[in-house]
Design an enzyme around this catalytic site. Structure first.
Site, PDB file in Angstrom:
ATOM      1  CE  LYS A 174      -1.849   3.033   1.900  1.00 16.72           C
ATOM      2  NZ  LYS A 174      -1.611   4.449   1.450  1.00 16.72           N
ATOM      3  CD  GLU A 250      12.578   0.578   8.572  1.00 17.60           C
ATOM      4  OE1 GLU A 250      12.476   1.296   7.570  1.00 17.60           O
ATOM      5  OE2 GLU A 250      13.303  -0.419   8.625  1.00 17.60           O
ATOM      6  CB  CYS A 284      12.745   9.192   8.815  1.00 17.76           C
ATOM      7  SG  CYS A 284      13.807   8.098   7.865  1.00 17.76           S
ATOM      8  CD  GLU A 385       9.518  13.137  11.574  1.00 21.32           C
ATOM      9  OE1 GLU A 385       8.360  12.706  11.696  1.00 21.32           O
ATOM     10  OE2 GLU A 385      10.445  12.465  11.088  1.00 21.32           O
TER      11      GLU A 385
HETATM   12  P1  NAD Z   1       2.169   8.545   7.317  1.00 23.11           P
HETATM   13  O1  NAD Z   1       2.258   7.816   8.615  1.00 23.11           O
HETATM   14  O2  NAD Z   1       1.191   9.647   7.197  1.00 23.11           O
HETATM   15  O3  NAD Z   1       1.830   7.545   6.126  1.00 23.11           O
HETATM   16  C1  NAD Z   1       2.652   6.450   5.828  1.00 23.11           C
HETATM   17  C2  NAD Z   1       1.809   5.370   5.184  1.00 23.11           C
HETATM   18  O4  NAD Z   1       0.862   4.898   6.133  1.00 23.11           O
HETATM   19  C3  NAD Z   1       1.003   5.849   3.981  1.00 23.11           C
HETATM   20  O5  NAD Z   1       0.991   4.828   3.004  1.00 23.11           O
HETATM   21  C4  NAD Z   1      -0.382   6.054   4.567  1.00 23.11           C
HETATM   22  O6  NAD Z   1      -1.434   5.945   3.643  1.00 23.11           O
HETATM   23  C5  NAD Z   1      -0.437   4.926   5.581  1.00 23.11           C
HETATM   24  N1  NAD Z   1      -1.391   5.142   6.661  1.00 23.11           N
HETATM   25  C6  NAD Z   1      -1.750   6.315   7.238  1.00 23.11           C
HETATM   26  N2  NAD Z   1      -2.654   6.094   8.214  1.00 23.11           N
HETATM   27  C7  NAD Z   1      -2.876   4.756   8.251  1.00 23.11           C
HETATM   28  C8  NAD Z   1      -3.717   3.912   9.027  1.00 23.11           C
HETATM   29  N3  NAD Z   1      -4.516   4.396   9.980  1.00 23.11           N
HETATM   30  N4  NAD Z   1      -3.685   2.585   8.782  1.00 23.11           N
HETATM   31  C9  NAD Z   1      -2.866   2.058   7.842  1.00 23.11           C
HETATM   32  N5  NAD Z   1      -2.068   2.814   7.060  1.00 23.11           N
HETATM   33  C10 NAD Z   1      -2.065   4.148   7.268  1.00 23.11           C
HETATM   34  O7  NAD Z   1       3.650   9.032   7.008  1.00 23.11           O
HETATM   35  P2  NAD Z   1       4.124   9.924   5.789  1.00 23.11           P
HETATM   36  O8  NAD Z   1       3.667  11.326   6.026  1.00 23.11           O
HETATM   37  O9  NAD Z   1       3.798   9.251   4.503  1.00 23.11           O
HETATM   38  O10 NAD Z   1       5.708   9.838   5.941  1.00 23.11           O
HETATM   39  C11 NAD Z   1       6.449  10.685   6.737  1.00 23.11           C
HETATM   40  C12 NAD Z   1       6.786  10.028   8.050  1.00 23.11           C
HETATM   41  O11 NAD Z   1       7.481   8.803   7.802  1.00 23.11           O
HETATM   42  C13 NAD Z   1       7.729  10.854   8.893  1.00 23.11           C
HETATM   43  O12 NAD Z   1       7.337  10.781  10.241  1.00 23.11           O
HETATM   44  C14 NAD Z   1       9.067  10.161   8.709  1.00 23.11           C
HETATM   45  O13 NAD Z   1       9.993  10.376   9.732  1.00 23.11           O
HETATM   46  C15 NAD Z   1       8.650   8.744   8.609  1.00 23.11           C
HETATM   47  N6  NAD Z   1       9.681   7.954   7.937  1.00 23.11           N
HETATM   48  C16 NAD Z   1      10.411   7.071   8.666  1.00 23.11           C
HETATM   49  C17 NAD Z   1      11.426   6.338   8.056  1.00 23.11           C
HETATM   50  C18 NAD Z   1      12.267   5.364   8.826  1.00 23.11           C
HETATM   51  O14 NAD Z   1      12.981   4.593   8.183  1.00 23.11           O
HETATM   52  N7  NAD Z   1      12.224   5.362  10.141  1.00 23.11           N
HETATM   53  C19 NAD Z   1      11.664   6.500   6.701  1.00 23.11           C
HETATM   54  C20 NAD Z   1      10.889   7.409   5.980  1.00 23.11           C
HETATM   55  C21 NAD Z   1       9.894   8.123   6.616  1.00 23.11           C
END
Ligand code: NAD
Length: 483
Positions: A174, A250, A284, A385
């Protein structure tokens, strides 16, 4: 307009209910793709396809799976320019980064895990004294849900899909709704190299009450690997609890980048600039709290600011652009609101802080590289963040003080230390509670090493054996020999 459909059971299909949404380019906030919007019914179909494919894929020799995965890697390389261009158009990263970093790394994720899965073995415990021989049998965990974010869409999706498939699982992915296009090209690649239908599926859509949630609550999904915000991780964990899935998360970060007085200043300035402004700061791992030791504070800050001001912000499709637009107008507003908050909290804006709206940039979500000094770690802007090109700089006197400040955070994803002193490097590496600590470098990865975070930044680790542990179940087989 590109049409982006789900990829289920080896076929590209629309949503069961026909719903779609638009993918908007941050370059000019215009729609570039119509995307199928999946829900529970689409996830149901995809999970069924993945389950049907599981038996034969999981029992195939790893060397045979490797053949398919290397073919995927080859094809990613053949279609590299196209993948890079769509990645850039979809989420705004500079095309030079997409071409030289994201796409090659996506191919390498497949190569690395395809080989790795052929090498791994299992443990055995022999007890000749009472005739008991126990060995560990590794079995693929089953159907994996892979939920990925928008900041490195292809690279992070493949970081999940490659090990899952290499170790014998089947996948329903997804991708993030903001940047779905390269996942769809990846699905085309799977079809082109004849990976058996159902081994890799993609369902597009949103999170809550949409495809993401449907995947997390589905009883026939055995594991979820998720990268995204810590708040989302909490929700997924709660939603996954009734079906007791394996989880690997992550999540977010607010990493401390510690520059000691004895550092190689040229390297420290260059590394710290990369550490916050790479990918528009939408990283991140970003070193978004910059801690500089007092004796070099003034010199370091002036060199850092000078370099920040020279960053070429512009259309990310232009080969010499160093920083593109933020992923969405909404995200730009969020980052601007943090810039305002930083000033209210008493930090001093030394450069940037303004949206760039000259000429064609006005249509996109461009922001100046932004630097604050006089920050205090207790400020919200140092604790939350921001996920944009905004650096918060603060001084420190002693290394132990820097370690304490670094640890005063609910995150623990990464960190950097710049020093020529080995003792200091070790002291910081040991002292900071974080998943990765870089010494005199940033973003350097060995895919065999653990990757993940402490505290709100992660749950579990991925990479090499850590991915092997996550994507397989370990069974103890106990044999009793007559004595
Ligand atoms: P997000 O949590 O908004 O979304 C990530 C994914 O989760 C998307 O595909 C989204 O549709 C899905 N999602 C959202 N709500 C959900 C739910 N209730 N149930 C299931 N899936 C759901 O994050 P984002 O804005 O896309 O990405 C940015 C974040 O990701 C930042 O906090 C960043 O630090 C983190 N990040 C972490 C790493 C790591 O390796 N630790 C790497 C990249 C990004």
């Amino acid at each position: 307009m590109r049409q982006v459909e789900h990829f289920i059971g080896g076929r590209f299909v629309d949503s069961v209910d026909g719903r779609t949404f638009e993918s908007i380019s941050p370059i000019d906030n215009r729609a570039i793709a119509t995307v199928a919007e999946g829900g529970a019914a689409d996830v149901e179909k995809a999970v069924k396809a993945a389950r049907n494919a599981f038996e034969s894929w999981s029992t195939m020799a790893p060397s045979e799976r490797k053949r398919f995965l290397l073919a995927v890697a080859d094809r990613i390389e053949e279609r590299a320019d196209e993948l890079a261009e769509w990645e850039t158009r979809d989420m705004g990263k500079p095309i030079s980064d997409a071409k030289t970093k994201d796409v090659p790394r996506a191919a390498y994720n497949f190569r690395f895990f395809a080989e790795y899965a052929c090498q791994v073995g299992s443990k055995a415990w022999d007890r000749p004294w009472d005739g008991v021989f126990t060995y560990e049998l590794r079995e693929p965990v089953g159907v994996v849900g892979a939920i990925s974010p928008w900041n490195f869409p292809l690279m992070l999706l493949t970081w999940k899909v490659a090990p899952a498939l290499a170790f014998g699982c089947t996948v329903v992915a997804k991708p993030a709704e903001q940047s779905p296009i390269t996942a769809s090209i990846l699905a085309e690649i799977f079809a082109e190299v004849d990976v058996p239908p159902g081994v890799f599926n993609v369902v597009h859509g949103f999170g809550p009450d949409s495809a993401g949630e449907a995947l997390t609550v589905h009883p026939d999904v055995d594991a979820i690997t998720f990268t995204g915000e810590s708040a989302t991780g909490r929700i997924i964990m709660a939603k996954a609890a009734p079906t007791l899935k394996k989880l690997s998360f992550e999540m977010g970060g607010k990493s401390a980048n510690i520059v000691c007085a004895d550092a190689d200043l040229d390297a420290a300035v260059a590394g710290s600039i990369r550490g916050i402004f790479t990918n528009q700061g939408e990283v991140c791992l970003a070193g978004s709290r910059l801690l500089v030791q007092r004796p070099i504070y003034d010199e370091f800050v002036s060199r850092f600011v000078e370099r920040a001001e020279s960053i070429r912000v512009g259309n990310p499709l232009s080969p010499d652009t160093e920083m593109g637009p933020l992923v969405s107008a909404e995200h730009l507003d969020k980052v601007l609101s943090y810039i305002e908050l930083a000033q209210q909290e008493g930090a001093k804006l030394v450069t940037g802080g303004r949206r760039l709206d000259d000429g064609p940039l006005a249509e996109g979500n461009y922001l100046q590289p932004t630097v604050f000094t006089d920050a205090d770690n207790s400020m919200r802007v140092c604790q939350e963040e921001i996920f944009g090109p905004v650096e918060m700089i603060m001084p420190f006197e002693e290394v132990d003080e820097a370690i304490r400040i670094a640890n005063e955070s609910r995150f623990g994803l990464a960190g950097m230390v710049w020093t020529r002193d080995l003792d200091t490097a070790h002291r910081v590496a040991r002292g900071v509670k974080t998943g990765t600590m870089w010494v005199n470098c940033f973003f350097v990865r060995d895919l065999r090493a653990p990757f993940g975070g402490y505290k709100d930044s992660g749950l579990g680790r991925e990479g090499g054996d850590y991915s092997y542990d996550f994507f397989t179940e370990a069974k103890a087989v106990v044999i009793k020999f007559p004595r």
